[in-house]
Design an enzyme around this catalytic site. Structure first.
Site, PDB file in Angstrom:
ATOM      1  N   LYS A 219       0.665  -1.140   0.090  1.00  0.00           N
ATOM      2  CA  LYS A 219      -0.186   0.119   0.085  1.00  0.00           C
ATOM      3  C   LYS A 219       0.776   1.291  -0.003  1.00  0.00           C
ATOM      4  O   LYS A 219       2.135   1.132  -0.002  1.00  0.00           O
ATOM      5  CB  LYS A 219      -0.846  -0.055   1.338  1.00  0.00           C
ATOM      6  CG  LYS A 219      -1.959  -1.286   1.067  1.00  0.00           C
ATOM      7  CD  LYS A 219      -2.672  -1.136  -0.223  1.00  0.00           C
ATOM      8  CE  LYS A 219      -3.381  -2.608  -0.502  1.00  0.00           C
ATOM      9  NZ  LYS A 219      -4.710  -2.845   0.085  1.00  0.00           N
TER      10      LYS A 219
HETATM   11  C1  LIG Z   1      -5.681  -3.564   0.522  1.00  0.00           C
HETATM   12  C2  LIG Z   1      -6.940  -3.448   0.651  1.00  0.00           C
HETATM   13  C3  LIG Z   1      -8.120  -3.749   1.718  1.00  0.00           C
HETATM   14  C4  LIG Z   1      -7.617  -4.255   2.900  1.00  0.00           C
HETATM   15  O1  LIG Z   1      -6.551  -3.739   3.345  1.00  0.00           O
HETATM   16  P1  LIG Z   1      -5.679  -4.836   4.565  1.00  0.00           P
HETATM   17  O2  LIG Z   1      -4.704  -3.645   5.183  1.00  0.00           O
HETATM   18  O3  LIG Z   1      -4.943  -5.699   3.753  1.00  0.00           O
HETATM   19  O4  LIG Z   1      -6.447  -5.457   5.513  1.00  0.00           O
HETATM   20  C5  LIG Z   1      -9.344  -2.927   1.568  1.00  0.00           C
HETATM   21  N1  LIG Z   1      -9.709  -2.441   0.567  1.00  0.00           N
HETATM   22  C6  LIG Z   1      -9.009  -2.168  -0.385  1.00  0.00           C
HETATM   23  C7  LIG Z   1      -9.538  -1.603  -1.670  1.00  0.00           C
HETATM   24  C8  LIG Z   1      -7.807  -2.698  -0.683  1.00  0.00           C
HETATM   25  O5  LIG Z   1      -7.115  -2.335  -1.714  1.00  0.00           O
END
Ligand SMILES: *Cc1c(COP(=O)(O)O)cnc(C)c1O
Length: 417
Positions: A219
């Site tokens: 992310k």
């Molecule tokens: C990665 C992601 C999540 C979940 O994030 P985590 O921190 O891995 O739980 C939720 N929504 C979207 C759109 C994502 O790309």
């Protein structure tokens, strides 16, 4: 070998440590032929400062949620305005779950969710026994289509979860107006949106009930696993804090700091175990300080893609609207139907050149669980379906060099021309 990529006078991105993805040339035998470095779909930047911050926590004796988690929350909230509060969690999924729980979502309720998202956005609604109402996305922005959301509304709808897809800002004026008109809570899935601006204002600083960021490995900033809830509603802040830690009225750090009865706590609900460790939070504090530098670096690469892919049979992501800032968390393109090669051939061809790709996302209504639960079929959400049929996410990460962008573009050109 050390490479530095300068994005501003005061900040230097240390590209030496492709933390977990990508290959290290020094692990090759000395007589191996000189291969061109692979280009992964994503490569996080973990510098010496993050490593030192994590090590300092490891040496400190306090590993779980404590002073560093508090500092991470405060730094994050400070970005989002004076009235914002941050609640650090161990994933965005956990954060979305807690936010929806604090909004009172439960059995009998429905929540509007775009079909073009990661399954976690919708899954948390099912954790609470409520139902998901899938909605198509708009052409171009690939964010939730509010006109269709309006048509799919029922009296049971209690909330809407806009997703800032790939870091493109949803139109927050419109989302909030829509929610006010229909009495809906707003929980923003901002997993891709750091930093993202709509009408000049950061995502996370708007009047939604909660905005949830992800700090997963791939992310915009990372703590390995982690997330942050931002809210301006003291009730949501208090409830998510309690439910983050077993439903205790005081977490371990509060008890540790209290003089007197440090063993004493009460349990007010059957809560979850969603707190972030101080080890991760320490990494987060350093990552957060570079969020803008990382974005600027990704934007530079994205703009180069936009320019160089312009004459190829692909649809590129829309740049930010006026007054907006695109996080450029990823670069998902759509191969045109009449292109000489299809999506699968493009992915295979790029892989043969050592270029990593992915697909974001197979829409929820195409995945077994959601498809069966809501009786969906291909064609029900035509914009998402058409996008998915040609979708490929090209490599994009902070510190990606012009040369790396050009190699990807040249490979795409060879396959699609
Ligand atoms: C990665 C992601 C999540 C979940 O994030 P985590 O921190 O891995 O739980 C939720 N929504 C979207 C759109 C994502 O790309």
């Amino acid at each position: 070998m050390m490479r530095y990529y300068e994005t501003s006078k005061d900040t230097v991105l240390d590209l030496r440590a492709p933390a977990q993805i990508g290959h290290r040339s020094e692990t090759k035998p000395a007589d191996a032929p000189a291969l061109r470095q692979n280009i992964p779909c994503f490569r996080p930047i973990i510098g010496e400062r993050e490593i030192e911050a994590a090590v300092a926590v490891l040496r400190s004796g306090w590993l779980t949620t404590g002073a560093k988690a508090r500092e991470f929350e405060q730094c994050f909230a400070a970005l989002m305005g004076d009235d914002a509060e941050g609640i650090a969690v161990n994933s965005a999924t956990a954060g979305l779950h807690l936010a929806a729980e604090a909004c009172g979502i439960g059995p009998g309720d429905e929540v509007l969710v775009p079909t073009l998202t990661f399954t976690a956005t919708a899954a948390v609604i099912r954790y609470l026994g409520a139902e998901v109402v899938l909605v198509d996305v708009e052409e171009g922005t690939r964010c939730i289509d509010l006109d269709q959301a309006e048509r799919r509304l029922t009296p049971r709808c209690k909330a809407i979860m806009p997703v800032h897809f790939a870091g493109y800002p949803c139109d927050m004026e419109r989302v909030l107006d829509f929610a006010r008109r229909h009495g809906l809570r707003v929980i923003e899935d901002a997993a891709h949106a750091l930093p993202t601006r709509c009408d000049g204002r950061l995502i996370g600083s708007w009047e939604s009930d909660a905005t949830v960021f992800s700090c997963y490995a791939s992310k915009p900033i990372t703590t390995g696993e982690g997330g942050m809830i931002i809210t301006r509603d003291p009730k949501i802040a208090a409830r998510t804090r309690t439910m983050r830690t077993h439903g205790l009225d005081r977490d371990a750090f509060d008890r540790f700091r209290r003089v007197g009865a440090s063993w004493s706590y009460d349990v007010v609900a059957p809560g979850f175990k969603y707190n972030l460790t101080d080890v991760a939070a320490a990494v987060g504090v350093v990552q957060l300080s570079q969020a803008e530098v990382f974005q600027a670096s990704r934007q530079r690469a994205a703009e180069r893609y936009l320019e160089k892919l312009a004459d190829l049979p692909v649809e590129c992501p829309a740049p930010a609207p006026r007054g907006g800032l695109h996080a450029w968390h990823m670069f998902p393109i759509r191969v045109h139907e009449d292109a000489p090669a299809d999506r699968d051939a493009l992915i295979a061809g790029l892989a043969a050149e050592g270029i990593g790709t992915s697909v974001h996302y197979r829409p929820l209504h195409e995945l077994s669980y959601w498809k069966e639960r809501y009786g969906c079929k291909t064609g029900d959400f035509p914009v998402a379906d058409r996008y998915f049929a040609g979708a490929v996410t090209l490599p994009l990460f902070p510190g990606m060099s012009d040369d790396e962008v050009d190699r990807v573009v040249d490979a795409v050109r060879d396959i699609l021309e």
